[in-house]
Design a protein around this motif. Structure first.
Motif, short mmCIF file in Angstrom:
data_model
loop_
_atom_site.label_atom_id
_atom_site.label_comp_id
_atom_site.label_asym_id
_atom_site.label_seq_id
_atom_site.Cartn_x
_atom_site.Cartn_y
_atom_site.Cartn_z
N CYS A 98 6.17 40.39 -25.16
CA CYS A 98 5.25 39.83 -24.42
C CYS A 98 5.84 39.84 -22.76
CB CYS A 98 4.88 38.56 -24.72
SG CYS A 98 4.02 38.37 -26.38
N VAL A 99 5.24 40.20 -21.99
CA VAL A 99 5.55 40.06 -20.59
C VAL A 99 4.57 38.94 -20.09
CG1 VAL A 99 5.60 41.23 -18.37
CG2 VAL A 99 6.07 42.62 -20.37
N LEU A 100 5.28 38.06 -19.55
CA LEU A 100 4.45 36.92 -18.91
C LEU A 100 4.85 36.61 -17.46
CD1 LEU A 100 6.22 34.89 -21.86
CD2 LEU A 100 3.90 35.86 -22.09
N ASP A 101 3.71 36.52 -17.05
CA ASP A 101 3.55 36.32 -15.46
C ASP A 101 3.13 35.09 -15.06
OD1 ASP A 101 0.97 36.37 -14.21
OD2 ASP A 101 0.98 38.60 -14.93
N GLN A 102 3.30 34.62 -13.84
CA GLN A 102 2.70 33.22 -13.49
C GLN A 102 1.88 33.42 -12.44
OE1 GLN A 102 5.81 30.22 -12.93
NE2 GLN A 102 7.24 31.74 -13.75
N GLY A 103 0.93 34.47 -12.24
CA GLY A 103 -0.02 34.97 -11.41
C GLY A 103 -1.38 34.13 -11.56
N THR A 104 -2.42 34.79 -11.08
CA THR A 104 -3.68 34.18 -11.17
C THR A 104 -4.29 34.34 -12.43
OG1 THR A 104 -4.51 36.18 -10.08
CG2 THR A 104 -4.04 34.05 -8.44
N GLY A 105 -3.71 35.41 -13.28
CA GLY A 105 -4.56 35.83 -14.39
C GLY A 105 -5.68 36.65 -14.27
N ILE A 106 -6.53 36.84 -15.35
CA ILE A 106 -7.62 37.86 -15.17
C ILE A 106 -8.71 37.38 -15.84
CG2 ILE A 106 -8.64 40.02 -16.09
CD1 ILE A 106 -5.82 41.15 -16.52
N PRO A 107 -9.87 37.19 -15.02
CA PRO A 107 -11.23 36.45 -15.48
C PRO A 107 -11.33 36.99 -17.18
CG PRO A 107 -11.73 37.30 -13.38
CD PRO A 107 -10.19 37.89 -13.71
N GLU A 108 -11.86 36.02 -17.73
CA GLU A 108 -11.75 36.40 -19.36
C GLU A 108 -12.88 37.30 -19.55
OE1 GLU A 108 -10.67 35.05 -21.84
OE2 GLU A 108 -9.19 33.64 -20.71
N ASN A 109 -13.84 37.61 -18.83
CA ASN A 109 -14.84 38.76 -18.99
C ASN A 109 -14.59 40.14 -18.61
OD1 ASN A 109 -15.04 38.16 -16.34
ND2 ASN A 109 -17.46 38.48 -16.35
N GLN A 110 -12.96 40.13 -18.15
CA GLN A 110 -12.50 41.34 -17.71
C GLN A 110 -11.17 41.73 -18.39
OE1 GLN A 110 -12.72 42.02 -13.61
NE2 GLN A 110 -14.13 40.40 -13.04
N LEU A 111 -10.81 40.89 -19.38
CA LEU A 111 -9.59 41.28 -19.99
C LEU A 111 -9.70 42.49 -20.72
CD1 LEU A 111 -8.61 37.74 -21.41
CD2 LEU A 111 -7.47 38.97 -19.68
N ASP A 112 -10.86 42.96 -21.37
CA ASP A 112 -10.89 44.24 -21.80
C ASP A 112 -10.89 45.54 -20.90
OD1 ASP A 112 -10.54 43.05 -24.53
OD2 ASP A 112 -12.64 42.76 -24.91
N LYS A 113 -11.75 45.01 -19.97
CA LYS A 113 -12.07 46.14 -19.07
C LYS A 113 -11.04 46.60 -18.02
CE LYS A 113 -16.87 44.33 -18.10
NZ LYS A 113 -17.71 43.68 -17.14
N VAL A 114 -9.87 45.75 -17.91
CA VAL A 114 -8.82 46.33 -17.21
C VAL A 114 -7.99 47.15 -17.85
CG1 VAL A 114 -8.65 44.07 -15.77
CG2 VAL A 114 -7.16 44.41 -17.97
N LEU A 115 -8.26 47.52 -19.43
CA LEU A 115 -7.58 48.41 -19.98
C LEU A 115 -8.28 49.78 -19.88
CD1 LEU A 115 -6.85 46.12 -23.10
CD2 LEU A 115 -5.25 46.93 -21.53
N GLN A 116 -9.39 50.06 -19.12
CA GLN A 116 -9.93 51.26 -19.25
C GLN A 116 -9.67 51.82 -17.95
OE1 GLN A 116 -14.14 50.08 -18.68
NE2 GLN A 116 -14.03 49.04 -20.94
N PRO A 117 -9.56 53.08 -17.96
CA PRO A 117 -9.06 53.98 -16.50
C PRO A 117 -9.79 53.76 -15.67
CG PRO A 117 -9.22 55.39 -18.71
CD PRO A 117 -9.90 54.21 -19.08
N ASN A 148 3.20 45.53 -12.86
CA ASN A 148 1.89 44.64 -12.77
C ASN A 148 2.32 43.30 -12.68
OD1 ASN A 148 0.13 46.87 -12.89
ND2 ASN A 148 -0.96 46.31 -14.72
N ALA A 149 3.22 42.68 -13.41
CA ALA A 149 3.57 41.51 -13.66
C ALA A 149 4.18 40.79 -12.49
CB ALA A 149 4.49 41.06 -14.91
N PHE A 150 5.15 41.53 -11.88
CA PHE A 150 5.66 41.21 -10.71
C PHE A 150 4.80 41.41 -9.28
CE2 PHE A 150 9.70 41.95 -12.90
CZ PHE A 150 10.22 40.58 -12.66
N HIS A 151 4.01 42.53 -9.59
CA HIS A 151 2.87 42.68 -8.49
C HIS A 151 2.11 41.37 -8.19
CE1 HIS A 151 0.15 44.64 -5.50
NE2 HIS A 151 -0.66 44.14 -6.18
N TYR A 152 1.78 40.51 -9.55
CA TYR A 152 0.89 39.38 -9.38
C TYR A 152 1.36 38.01 -9.55
CZ TYR A 152 -2.86 43.20 -9.57
OH TYR A 152 -3.59 44.25 -9.14
N ALA A 153 2.80 38.17 -9.60
CA ALA A 153 3.43 36.89 -9.61
C ALA A 153 3.89 36.11 -8.54
CB ALA A 153 4.77 37.27 -10.40
#
Length: 139
Positions: free
Chosen positions: A66-85, A42-47
């Motif tokens: 920790c895996v740290l990327d330099q991409g665009t990040g994730i909107p705050e209101n979706q940080l928990d949602k992206v962990l859902q299938p 994921n990190a390399f895909h979005y970096a």
């Protein structure tokens, strides 16, 4: 974990590893590898071609990777949602714009089964920090 870095280097991807003092924890290595591979993919895909960091930090009571990327990040209101299938930031199912929405859900489920925690946080410098917290041993 050296082989993960070697595999990425062969693929032309730059992984910057920061490791502090050695850590002690009882882990399932196969599970940790799967989690790290998903997070790194994921990190390399979005970096956007930028290097990705892998940081190891230890205390007597926990290990944090920790895996740290330099991409665009994730909107705050979706940080928990992206962990859902099947949840994706890009609603299209185009493989070129992302995957199936299972990578982070698999990470979350594997971590939970091990008693570990996954924390996603936008970095102040841009990009995302995806951290695994593993109970450590003080032996």
């Amino acid at each position: 974990m050296d082989d993960i870095g070697a595999t990425l280097a062969k693929a032309g991807k730059q992984l910057v590893v920061e490791a502090g003092s050695p850590c002690r924890a009882v882990i399932n290595e196969l599970v940790l590898r799967r989690i790290l591979n998903n997070l790194l993919d994921n990190a390399f895909h979005y970096a956007g071609g930028k290097p990705v960091g892998l940081r190891l930090h230890c205390t007597g009571s926990r290990v944090q990777i920790c895996v740290l990327d330099q991409g665009t990040g994730i909107p705050e209101n979706q940080l928990d949602k992206v962990l859902q299938p099947f949840y994706r930031l890009d609603p299209s199912r185009n493989r070129g714009t992302g995957g199936s929405g299972l990578g982070l859900a698999i990470v979350q489920q594997l971590a939970q089964f091990q008693g570990w925690k996954i924390k996603l946080k936008n970095r102040t410098t841009g990009g995302l920090s995806a951290c695994i917290e593993i109970p450590g041993t003080s032996d």
